[in-house]
Design a protein around this motif. Structure first.
Motif, short mmCIF file in Angstrom:
data_model
loop_
_atom_site.label_atom_id
_atom_site.label_comp_id
_atom_site.label_asym_id
_atom_site.label_seq_id
_atom_site.Cartn_x
_atom_site.Cartn_y
_atom_site.Cartn_z
N PRO A 37 35.79 49.83 46.78
CA PRO A 37 37.05 49.93 45.94
C PRO A 37 38.31 49.81 46.78
CG PRO A 37 36.03 52.07 46.32
CD PRO A 37 35.04 50.85 46.75
N GLU A 38 39.10 49.14 46.33
CA GLU A 38 40.62 49.05 47.30
C GLU A 38 41.21 50.53 46.74
OE1 GLU A 38 42.42 45.83 45.75
OE2 GLU A 38 40.99 44.25 46.43
N ASP A 39 41.00 51.03 45.56
CA ASP A 39 41.44 52.33 45.11
C ASP A 39 40.26 53.22 44.72
OD1 ASP A 39 42.98 54.15 44.21
OD2 ASP A 39 43.27 53.27 42.28
N ILE A 40 40.07 54.41 45.53
CA ILE A 40 38.83 55.18 45.46
C ILE A 40 38.71 55.67 43.97
CG2 ILE A 40 37.73 57.26 46.15
CD1 ILE A 40 37.38 55.14 48.00
N GLY A 41 37.71 55.56 43.23
CA GLY A 41 37.57 55.91 41.95
C GLY A 41 38.33 55.10 40.73
N GLY A 42 38.78 54.08 41.13
CA GLY A 42 39.68 52.95 40.20
C GLY A 42 38.72 51.88 40.26
N VAL A 43 39.38 50.83 39.59
CA VAL A 43 38.80 49.59 38.93
C VAL A 43 38.92 48.30 39.90
CG1 VAL A 43 38.86 50.42 36.67
CG2 VAL A 43 40.70 48.76 37.52
N ARG A 44 39.68 48.46 40.70
CA ARG A 44 39.79 47.47 41.74
C ARG A 44 38.71 47.00 42.55
NH1 ARG A 44 45.77 46.29 42.13
NH2 ARG A 44 46.89 47.60 40.58
N ASN A 45 37.59 46.32 42.08
CA ASN A 45 36.47 46.45 42.91
C ASN A 45 36.09 44.94 42.58
OD1 ASN A 45 36.75 49.26 42.65
ND2 ASN A 45 35.70 49.25 40.78
N VAL A 62 39.50 51.46 53.22
CA VAL A 62 38.93 51.11 51.78
C VAL A 62 38.70 49.49 51.59
CG1 VAL A 62 39.88 53.00 50.80
CG2 VAL A 62 41.51 51.10 50.90
N GLY A 63 38.10 49.19 50.57
CA GLY A 63 38.01 47.75 50.15
C GLY A 63 36.77 47.11 50.73
N ASN A 64 36.14 45.95 50.46
CA ASN A 64 34.95 45.36 51.15
C ASN A 64 35.03 45.35 52.67
OD1 ASN A 64 33.38 44.76 48.67
ND2 ASN A 64 35.17 43.40 48.02
N PHE A 65 33.86 45.32 53.15
CA PHE A 65 33.61 45.62 54.57
C PHE A 65 32.36 44.95 55.16
CE2 PHE A 65 31.47 48.46 57.71
CZ PHE A 65 32.51 48.73 58.73
N PRO A 66 32.54 44.66 56.43
CA PRO A 66 33.80 44.30 57.12
C PRO A 66 34.50 42.90 56.55
CG PRO A 66 31.75 43.59 58.33
CD PRO A 66 31.44 44.32 57.26
N PRO A 105 34.13 49.16 37.43
CA PRO A 105 32.76 48.68 37.25
C PRO A 105 32.34 48.12 38.55
CG PRO A 105 34.23 47.28 36.37
CD PRO A 105 35.02 48.39 36.45
N VAL A 106 31.29 48.10 38.80
CA VAL A 106 30.43 47.21 39.69
C VAL A 106 30.44 45.91 39.36
CG1 VAL A 106 28.50 46.85 41.29
CG2 VAL A 106 29.24 48.94 40.85
N ARG A 107 30.86 44.75 40.14
CA ARG A 107 31.18 43.65 39.48
C ARG A 107 30.36 42.71 40.55
NH1 ARG A 107 36.70 45.26 38.93
NH2 ARG A 107 37.07 45.12 36.62
N ILE A 108 29.67 41.68 39.98
CA ILE A 108 29.19 40.49 40.68
C ILE A 108 29.82 39.20 40.00
CG2 ILE A 108 26.91 41.69 41.37
CD1 ILE A 108 25.50 40.08 39.21
N GLY A 109 30.01 38.16 41.37
CA GLY A 109 30.43 36.91 40.45
C GLY A 109 31.97 37.12 40.51
N ASN A 110 32.85 36.24 40.48
CA ASN A 110 34.46 36.61 40.53
C ASN A 110 34.96 35.53 39.73
OD1 ASN A 110 36.97 36.86 41.65
ND2 ASN A 110 36.14 38.04 43.36
#
Length: 605
Positions: free
Chosen positions: A254-262, A578-582, A335-340
């Motif tokens: 997440p870009e925002d812990i606990g949020g939807v920016r995933n 925060v956010g996808n890594f690396p 949510p956990v998302r796959i695809g974009n």
């Protein structure tokens, strides 16, 4: 019981086709097989132990949190990870790596006794399809195999294994000089079992591969270690068979812990890949640049007028977005998302980034490719008709389209670089018409995207908000660094988009009005965007504020984890990544800023 760590607690290992994340306590919490974008076999990072993991480390109580390694490092300039534990009974080392692949993908873990006699435990819980499917696990001779649908994963080790609670365990003790290897290998379930692994030979070959690759690096300035680690990370994010470069090996961190920016970042954004190409070219890596150009030509072939902002790693166009309801998400971020779903957005800046990458390849001596020049002209024909339309912009907003200033600037870049291509004599094209178009776009941006009262460019035409992408205006050559409008924009971004630590937000997320939707069409907040903070350091150096640029750069370097890795953003409130890594989009500007500051003599010895 293991709980997923902080994002910066993870190490990356990979084989240029997929990658795994290894936590400080020796747990592999994320691994997709056989490709970056395949379903995960270990998805504990986005859920719990029930969704798959592989822990290897000193024995501990079943309900206890496994002990974190006392120290860890990469072996020299490689992607071979060493983790060491000092325990009451002695010291043990675990070596984790993935051999660059010419056969079945493998994760190899070698346990080495250092001193004393240390009880060890391996717990392997494979769950296919992102933790949803429990495979059939059984023995085939001395090997253990897990099978479900099209996938099979084979475990090989010289120590005894046993099954309990749908998990495969090994318990053993290591003494000084002992070396005990564990290997998992993926194979399509309908094919014969993979060849037996050769862990020690694979370790030597993997170290040799990375040493030889790093020797090609032409950067010799200060902070070479940081640059080389970033280059290794970018190489690890390259999909070897096609030359594509993924934005990150993870989804939904997440870009925002606990949020939807995933979001799912296991695809090739043309923007990210183009700037990665730029960094690789400027540090001596032409083979990777050539492979990416060939991937681009295949991905876009036949339909350049419908250029997507991203593609699959083999050039796939359909990247439909779905939600995995059975995964609770990292620290409850769902949510956990796959695809974009952003794949089919209109982002006009991409035309500029692709054209700039092709231009840089030409300028640095990549062998001529006639279709690359033809493609560039086709892209410009599209821009001629559509540059003045609103779009979703570089940040992929999910709100209404706007006339984003950065998009117009990058449209100008596309036209400018094409003018230069025609002037070089490499291709024939409508030179005078494109020169006129270049002037039209420049005038349009300066008239409609500039706030004269505040002396700053703005996020979009008619808006008051700022946007960190405006920092690229001098870097792309749209205006010179000493232009008062450039300096005014840099100073406005420092005032309005900087955190207390001096890092930079992409844009003001909140609209500032109660009950109104956020400016990007999404709820919640986000951290400081690391790429933007590096851009600010670049700009400060360009306008002569070199010492300030150096200090900001070194503050950014300090945000890396102990292994030199960066996620997408920095949360200034929680003081964590925060956010996808690396994240490639963080490591590329690190390299670029180091190159610029080195050229200015800004580094201290």
């Amino acid at each position: 019981m293991h709980v997923a760590g902080l994002i910066e607690d993870y190490a990356l290992i990979g084989d240029m086709q997929t990658a795994a994340l290894v936590c400080r306590d020796g747990t592999v919490d994320w691994l997709c097989l056989p490709r970056f974008d395949s379903p995960a076999v270990f998805a504990g990072l986005l859920g719990t132990e029930q969704h798959g993991f592989w822990r290897l480390g000193p024995a501990h109580g079943e309900d206890d949190q496994p002990p974190a390694a006392t120290r860890r490092r990469y072996r020299g300039d490689s992607l071979v990870l060493e983790s060491e534990w000092d325990t009451e009974r002695g010291t043990v080392r675990v070596i984790d790596f993935m051999p660059p692949r010419d056969g079945a993908p493998q994760v190899i873990r070698i346990v080495e006794g250092v001193h004393g006699r240390v009880p060890m435990r391996s717990a392997l819980r494979m769950r296919f399809s992102y933790g949803q499917i429990t495979p059939w696990v059984h023995k085939v001779g001395d090997r253990t195999v897990a099978v479900a649908g099209p996938d099979s994963v084979w475990l090989d080790t010289d120590v005894d294994t046993y099954g309990q609670d749908l998990t495969t365990y090994s318990e053993f003790t290591v003494a000084p000089g002992d070396r005990i290897a564990f290997t998992i290998s993926w194979e399509p379930s309908h094919k014969p079992q993979p060849s037996l692994p050769e862990p020690e030979a694979s370790l030597t070959a993997t170290e040799d591969f990375w040493r030889e690759w790093v020797e090609q690096c032409t950067y010799t300035g200060p902070y070479r270690d940081a640059v080389v680690r970033s280059l290794i990370t970018l190489k690890a994010l390259t999909y070897g068979p096609t030359g594509a470069i993924v934005a990150a090996p993870t989804t939904s961190l997440p870009e925002d812990i606990g949020g939807v920016r995933n979001w799912d970042y296991r695809f090739t954004w043309l923007r990210d890949a183009a700037i990665t190409l730029s960094s690789l070219l400027r540090t001596g890596y032409r083979d990777e640049a050539r492979a990416w150009r060939e991937w681009l030509l295949r991905a876009v072939a036949g339909d350049p007028e419908n250029l997507q902002i991203m593609y699959g790693i083999a050039g796939e166009r359909e990247l439909g977005e779905n939600e995995l309801h059975w995964l609770p998400g990292y620290e409850g971020s769902s949510p956990v998302r796959i695809g974009n779903g952003a794949a089919h957005q209109l982002q006009l800046d991409v035309y500029g980034e692709v054209t700039e990458a092709l231009h840089l390849g030409h300028m640095t001596g990549l062998a001529r490719n006639d279709y690359a020049s033809v493609l560039q002209l086709k892209l410009i024909r599209y821009l001629e008709k559509h540059w003045n339309e609103p779009d979703e912009g570089i940040w992929e907003v999910r709100g209404p389209r706007r006339h984003f200033v950065h998009s117009k600037v990058m449209a100008w870049v596309a036209v400018d670089r094409t003018v230069k291509l025609i002037e070089s004599g490499e291709v024939d094209g409508p030179l005078e018409r494109l020169k006129e178009l270049r002037e039209d776009i420049h005038y349009d941006v300066c008239e409609k995207g500039f706030d004269r009262e505040r002396n700053t460019f703005t996020q979009s035409y008619g808006s008051k908000e700022l946007d960190a992408s405006l920092l690229l205006i001098p870097q792309m050559g749209f205006l010179p660094p000493d232009d008062k409008r450039v300096i005014g924009t840099i100073e406005a971004i420092q005032r309005e988009l900087s955190t207390e630590d001096g890092f930079v937000l992409r844009y003001p997320v909140s609209s500032g009005a109660d009950g109104e939707e956020n400016l990007d069409g999404l709820p919640g907040d986000e951290g400081a965007f690391l790429a933007c903070s590096f851009w600010l350091a670049d700009d400060l150096a360009m306008i002569g504020r070199v010492e300030e640029a150096r200090k900001l750069f070194e503050k950014l370097l300090a945000l890396r984890n102990d292994l030199g890795l960066l996620a997408e953003e920095w949360d200034p409130r929680r003081k964590r990544q925060v956010g996808n890594f690396p994240q490639a989009f963080s490591h590329v500007p690190l390299i670029d800023t180091a190159l610029r500051l080195t050229a200015t003599g800004a580094f201290r010895a």
